[in-house]
Design a protein around this motif. Structure first.
Motif, PDB file in Angstrom:
ATOM      1  N   ILE A 219      -3.173  -1.597 -10.249  1.00  0.00           N
ATOM      2  CA  ILE A 219      -4.380  -2.378  -9.983  1.00  0.00           C
ATOM      3  C   ILE A 219      -4.116  -3.879 -10.183  1.00  0.00           C
ATOM      4  O   ILE A 219      -3.560  -4.290 -11.190  1.00  0.00           O
ATOM      5  CB  ILE A 219      -5.553  -1.915 -10.881  1.00  0.00           C
ATOM      6  N   ARG A 220      -4.498  -4.657  -9.198  1.00  0.00           N
ATOM      7  CA  ARG A 220      -4.373  -6.114  -9.148  1.00  0.00           C
ATOM      8  C   ARG A 220      -2.934  -6.603  -9.044  1.00  0.00           C
ATOM      9  O   ARG A 220      -2.671  -7.795  -9.161  1.00  0.00           O
ATOM     10  CB  ARG A 220      -5.069  -6.797 -10.330  1.00  0.00           C
ATOM     11  N   CYS A 221      -1.999  -5.672  -8.825  1.00  0.00           N
ATOM     12  CA  CYS A 221      -0.608  -6.049  -8.573  1.00  0.00           C
ATOM     13  C   CYS A 221      -0.283  -5.750  -7.114  1.00  0.00           C
ATOM     14  O   CYS A 221       0.050  -6.616  -6.357  1.00  0.00           O
ATOM     15  CB  CYS A 221       0.337  -5.286  -9.480  1.00  0.00           C
ATOM     16  N   LYS A 222      -0.389  -4.478  -6.782  1.00  0.00           N
ATOM     17  CA  LYS A 222      -0.150  -3.988  -5.434  1.00  0.00           C
ATOM     18  C   LYS A 222       1.216  -4.418  -4.903  1.00  0.00           C
ATOM     19  O   LYS A 222       1.339  -4.909  -3.798  1.00  0.00           O
ATOM     20  CB  LYS A 222      -1.276  -4.398  -4.499  1.00  0.00           C
ATOM     21  N   TYR A 223       2.243  -4.193  -5.716  1.00  0.00           N
ATOM     22  CA  TYR A 223       3.603  -4.370  -5.216  1.00  0.00           C
ATOM     23  C   TYR A 223       3.824  -3.252  -4.202  1.00  0.00           C
ATOM     24  O   TYR A 223       3.398  -2.120  -4.410  1.00  0.00           O
ATOM     25  CB  TYR A 223       4.616  -4.235  -6.355  1.00  0.00           C
ATOM     26  N   THR A 224       4.488  -3.539  -3.127  1.00  0.00           N
ATOM     27  CA  THR A 224       4.633  -2.520  -2.086  1.00  0.00           C
ATOM     28  C   THR A 224       6.085  -2.103  -1.846  1.00  0.00           C
ATOM     29  O   THR A 224       6.412  -1.576  -0.794  1.00  0.00           O
ATOM     30  CB  THR A 224       3.989  -3.002  -0.774  1.00  0.00           C
ATOM     31  N   ASP A 225       6.917  -2.295  -2.826  1.00  0.00           N
ATOM     32  CA  ASP A 225       8.310  -1.852  -2.717  1.00  0.00           C
ATOM     33  C   ASP A 225       8.361  -0.349  -2.423  1.00  0.00           C
ATOM     34  O   ASP A 225       9.204   0.131  -1.669  1.00  0.00           O
ATOM     35  CB  ASP A 225       9.066  -2.155  -4.015  1.00  0.00           C
ATOM     36  N   CYS A 226       7.439   0.388  -3.022  1.00  0.00           N
ATOM     37  CA  CYS A 226       7.360   1.838  -2.874  1.00  0.00           C
ATOM     38  C   CYS A 226       7.075   2.253  -1.433  1.00  0.00           C
ATOM     39  O   CYS A 226       7.572   3.266  -0.950  1.00  0.00           O
ATOM     40  CB  CYS A 226       6.276   2.402  -3.789  1.00  0.00           C
ATOM     41  N   VAL A 227       6.287   1.467  -0.759  1.00  0.00           N
ATOM     42  CA  VAL A 227       5.874   1.770   0.611  1.00  0.00           C
ATOM     43  C   VAL A 227       7.074   1.787   1.550  1.00  0.00           C
ATOM     44  O   VAL A 227       7.188   2.655   2.418  1.00  0.00           O
ATOM     45  CB  VAL A 227       4.834   0.719   1.077  1.00  0.00           C
ATOM     46  N   ASP A 228       7.972   0.838   1.379  1.00  0.00           N
ATOM     47  CA  ASP A 228       9.136   0.707   2.258  1.00  0.00           C
ATOM     48  C   ASP A 228      10.047   1.930   2.239  1.00  0.00           C
ATOM     49  O   ASP A 228      10.715   2.205   3.227  1.00  0.00           O
ATOM     50  CB  ASP A 228       9.954  -0.521   1.859  1.00  0.00           C
ATOM     51  N   VAL A 229      10.096   2.642   1.139  1.00  0.00           N
ATOM     52  CA  VAL A 229      11.023   3.774   1.029  1.00  0.00           C
ATOM     53  C   VAL A 229      10.378   5.124   1.335  1.00  0.00           C
ATOM     54  O   VAL A 229      11.068   6.133   1.413  1.00  0.00           O
ATOM     55  CB  VAL A 229      11.688   3.821  -0.362  1.00  0.00           C
ATOM     56  N   CYS A 230       9.074   5.160   1.526  1.00  0.00           N
ATOM     57  CA  CYS A 230       8.374   6.432   1.748  1.00  0.00           C
ATOM     58  C   CYS A 230       8.691   6.970   3.145  1.00  0.00           C
ATOM     59  O   CYS A 230       8.363   6.339   4.151  1.00  0.00           O
ATOM     60  CB  CYS A 230       6.865   6.245   1.589  1.00  0.00           C
TER      61      CYS A 230
END
Length: 107
Positions: A10-21
């Motif tokens: 919450i209030r960070c929303k780093y999206t490094d995880c999205v790239d590897v999904c």
């Protein structure tokens, strides 16, 4: 089993995880990400990518974060898929240090 995004996002929303999904299971809200449980294939590649350690297997979610299991499922129904990394929120690094931030979640 599925993976779950918890309060630390919450209030960070780093999206490094999205790239590897591999299945585009992530959904994006205004200041939080969730995982669509029906799209998650339990590969766990997203877990080490999260800089704030917000992602857990549903069976490993800390007890004080268990409400995020149904929350991910609920919000995933309304939020749009995110499949590429974007910039984190402007003050993400400051919010990454905050532990109690449920009230900051924007739906």
């Amino acid at each position: 089993m599925t993976f779950v995004v918890t309060e630390a996002c919450i209030r960070c929303k780093y999206t490094d995880c999205v790239d590897v999904c591999p299945t585009d299971a992530f959904r994006e809200g205004p200041n939080f990400l969730v995982i669509e449980p029906d799209d998650c294939i339990d590969c766990a590649v997203c877990v080490p990518e999260c800089p704030v350690n917000a992602i857990y297997a549903d069976e490993d979610v800390p007890k004080d974060q268990l409400d995020f299991i149904p929350l991910n499922e609920e919000l995933a129904k309304d939020w749009k898929t995110i499949s590429r990394k974007i910039a984190a929120l402007p003050d993400a690094d400051e919010w990454a240090k905050v532990e109690q931030k449920r009230e900051q979640l924007q739906r």
